[in-house]
Write a protein that holds these residues in place. Structure first.
Motif, PDB file in Angstrom:
ATOM      1  N   CYS A 226      16.629 -85.017 -14.956  1.00  0.00           N
ATOM      2  CA  CYS A 226      17.300 -84.070 -14.056  1.00  0.00           C
ATOM      3  C   CYS A 226      17.110 -82.606 -14.445  1.00  0.00           C
ATOM      4  CB  CYS A 226      18.798 -84.387 -13.992  1.00  0.00           C
ATOM      5  SG  CYS A 226      19.152 -86.008 -13.298  1.00  0.00           S
ATOM      6  N   ASP A 227      17.259 -81.738 -13.466  1.00  0.00           N
ATOM      7  CA  ASP A 227      17.264 -80.289 -13.680  1.00  0.00           C
ATOM      8  C   ASP A 227      18.685 -79.793 -13.915  1.00  0.00           C
ATOM      9  OD1 ASP A 227      14.408 -79.843 -13.018  1.00  0.00           O
ATOM     10  OD2 ASP A 227      15.023 -80.557 -11.045  1.00  0.00           O
ATOM     11  N   ARG A 228      19.626 -80.294 -13.116  1.00  0.00           N
ATOM     12  CA  ARG A 228      21.035 -79.936 -13.253  1.00  0.00           C
ATOM     13  C   ARG A 228      21.869 -81.201 -13.313  1.00  0.00           C
ATOM     14  NH1 ARG A 228      23.521 -77.379  -8.959  1.00  0.00           N
ATOM     15  NH2 ARG A 228      21.906 -78.041  -7.476  1.00  0.00           N
ATOM     16  N   TYR A 242      23.073 -76.582 -16.070  1.00  0.00           N
ATOM     17  CA  TYR A 242      21.692 -77.031 -16.216  1.00  0.00           C
ATOM     18  C   TYR A 242      21.597 -78.024 -17.370  1.00  0.00           C
ATOM     19  CZ  TYR A 242      19.607 -73.829 -12.853  1.00  0.00           C
ATOM     20  OH  TYR A 242      19.245 -73.209 -11.690  1.00  0.00           O
ATOM     21  N   VAL A 243      20.717 -79.006 -17.220  1.00  0.00           N
ATOM     22  CA  VAL A 243      20.553 -80.032 -18.244  1.00  0.00           C
ATOM     23  C   VAL A 243      20.110 -79.417 -19.567  1.00  0.00           C
ATOM     24  CG1 VAL A 243      19.126 -82.011 -18.915  1.00  0.00           C
ATOM     25  CG2 VAL A 243      20.162 -81.943 -16.650  1.00  0.00           C
ATOM     26  N   ASP A 244      19.304 -78.370 -19.513  1.00  0.00           N
ATOM     27  CA  ASP A 244      18.838 -77.714 -20.747  1.00  0.00           C
ATOM     28  C   ASP A 244      20.000 -77.160 -21.572  1.00  0.00           C
ATOM     29  OD1 ASP A 244      16.250 -78.297 -20.085  1.00  0.00           O
ATOM     30  OD2 ASP A 244      15.751 -76.304 -19.340  1.00  0.00           O
ATOM     31  N   ASP A 245      21.124 -76.879 -20.921  1.00  0.00           N
ATOM     32  CA  ASP A 245      22.291 -76.317 -21.613  1.00  0.00           C
ATOM     33  C   ASP A 245      23.325 -77.384 -21.980  1.00  0.00           C
ATOM     34  OD1 ASP A 245      21.242 -73.753 -21.308  1.00  0.00           O
ATOM     35  OD2 ASP A 245      22.175 -73.502 -19.330  1.00  0.00           O
ATOM     36  N   LEU A 246      23.074 -78.622 -21.595  1.00  0.00           N
ATOM     37  CA  LEU A 246      24.098 -79.648 -21.694  1.00  0.00           C
ATOM     38  C   LEU A 246      24.589 -79.873 -23.122  1.00  0.00           C
ATOM     39  CD1 LEU A 246      25.749 -81.809 -20.223  1.00  0.00           C
ATOM     40  CD2 LEU A 246      23.835 -83.394 -20.534  1.00  0.00           C
TER      41      LEU A 246
END
Length: 338
Positions: A226-228, A242-246
Motif C-alpha cells: 500500500c501507499d497509504r 502514509y505507509v512509509d511513516d507507519l
C-alpha cells in the motif's frame, strides 16, 4: 497524492443495522479518499467494520435485514447512494469491481470457470459466446494460470485455493476497472501463494492503472503493497497516514498496539505484545472513545466523549484525545517499546 484525480470519495459513511438488541452501528462516520493509481489499505481487527464498509460502497448489503446507509460515496464524482439498482449493476464488475474474501463461496459451483468469466464480457461488453469465451481464456492466462484453455472448462472445486483466487482476480479485472476493492484477498492462503497473489495484483495495477482499496487485518500485507493506510476500529477510522511513516510516526495507541504485535527484522524481543480485550460489540459501544476500555492512556474525557478525526500534519490524521494535551504526554505514547 493531493494533485491526483480522486476515484473514490467516502464522506461520513454510516451503515446501521436494526437488530433485536437495538441499532448496530457497524460503520459510524467513516471518511477517506482513494486516488487514481494508488493502493490504500484499510486495516483493523475482525469486527472493525472493514467488510461492511466495502459492501456499503458496492451497494451489496441485504436490504431484507433492516439496514440504513447515510453519508456520501462518490465514485468518479457520482454519489453511488443515489443510483438505482440497475445503474449499480452496470457499474459492478465494470468500472467498479471487487474481490471477495472466500473465492469458493463467491464462485458458482455448477458453472465452469470460463463460463463465469465470460459472463462479465457478455454483460458489459455485449460480446457473443465465442468472443467472450476467448476473452475469458485470455484473462486466465494474464493472471498466470497454466493451461488456461483446460482450466477454463473446469469447475471451482477442481482448482486449488490459490487458483480460485486468481480466477476471482481475472473476473474482477475483466473490464479493466478504475477501482478494485480487494477484501482479504489472501485469506487462508499459505505465505508463498499469498506473496504471488499480492505481486500479481501489483503487476496488474501497473498494467491497467487502477486504484485499489485493500482490506486486511495483516499489517505486513499493508506494508508490502500500500501507499497509504487507514486504521479502523469499532466502525471508525482512528488513524490515517502514509505507509512509509507507519512504523516511525504512528501515534494512535491502537495503531501502535497493532505494530507491537507483529515480528520485525530490525527489532529483537523476547515476546510479542498482545492487546488485552477485543473490539466491542456494535450493540455495546462505550459512550466515549471506543478504544478507551483497552487503552493504557485513557483519561476521564476518553470515557465520556468520542474525539473528532483531526489532522495533525499534512498527510496524517488521528482520532484521539491525547492530542488535546501537551507534547510531553504525546511523546509518552509514541515512543514506547516497538
Amino acid at each position: 497524492m493531493q494533485n491526483k484525480e480522486i476515484i473514490l470519495e467516502v464522506k461520513n459513511l454510516r451503515t446501521y443495522f436494526q437488530t433485536n438488541q437495538g441499532i448496530n452501528k457497524s460503520v459510524n462516520g467513516v471518511t477517506f479518499n482513494v486516488y487514481k493509481g494508488e493502493t490504500i489499505g484499510l486495516v483493523g481487527e475482525s469486527g472493525s467494520g472493514k467488510s461492511v464498509t466495502s459492501l456499503s460502497i458496492m451497494r451489496l448489503l441485504d436490504t431484507m435485514h433492516g439496514h440504513m446507509v447515510e453519508g456520501e460515496i462518490k465514485f468518479k464524482k457520482d454519489n453511488l447512494l443515489k443510483k438505482s439498482e440497475k445503474e449499480m449493476q452496470a457499474l459492478r464488475g465494470n468500472t467498479l469491481s471487487m474481490i471477495f474474501q472466500e473465492p469458493m463461496t463467491s464462485l458458482n459451483p455448477v458453472y465452469s470457470i470460463g463460463e463465469q468469466i465470460a459472463e462479465v464480457f457478455r454483460r458489459h461488453h455485449s460480446l457473443n459466446r465465442k468472443q467472450a469465451w476467448e476473452k475469458a481464456v485470455e484473462m486466465l492466462k494474464l493472471v498466470g494460470i497454466p493451461s488456461p484453455e483446460k482450466r477454463a472448462k473446469q469447475e471451482p472445486f477442481e482448482l486449488s485455493g490459490g487458483m480460485r483466487q486468481r480466477v476471482m482476480i481475472a473476473m474482477s479485472l475483466a473490464c479493466q476497472p478504475s477501482l478494485l476493492i480487494a477484501d482479504e484477498p489472501t485469506t487462508a492462503l499459505d505465505v508463498t501463494i499469498q506473496a504471488q497473489i499480492l505481486e500479481l495484483m501489483k503487476d496488474l495495477q501497473n498494467k491497467f492503472g487502477m486504484a485499489i482499496l485493500l482490506i486486511t487485518h495483516d499489517i505486513g500485507v499493508i506494508v508490502d503493497t500500500c501507499d497509504r493506510v487507514a486504521v479502523m476500529y469499532a466502525g471508525q477510522i482512528v488513524e490515517s497516514l502514509y505507509v512509509d511513516d507507519l512504523f516511525e510516526n504512528a501515534k494512535h495507541p491502537y495503531t501502535i498496539g497493532l505494530l507491537r504485535s507483529i515480528p520485525r527484522m530490525d527489532k529483537e524481543v523476547d515476546m510479542l505484545e498482545a492487546m488485552e480485550g477485543s473490539v466491542p460489540s456494535p450493540n455495546e459501544m462505550p459512550s466515549g472513545c471506543p478504544f478507551s476500555p483497552r487503552c493504557a492512556y485513557a483519561k476521564d474525557i476518553c470515557i465520556k466523549r468520542n474525539p473528532e478525526f483531526t489532522q495533525i500534519s499534512k498527510n496524517h490524521s488521528i482520532r484521539c484525545w491525547i492530542y488535546e494535551d501537551s507534547c510531553k504526554q504525546t511523546e509518552a505514547v509514541t515512543k514506547g517499546e516497538r
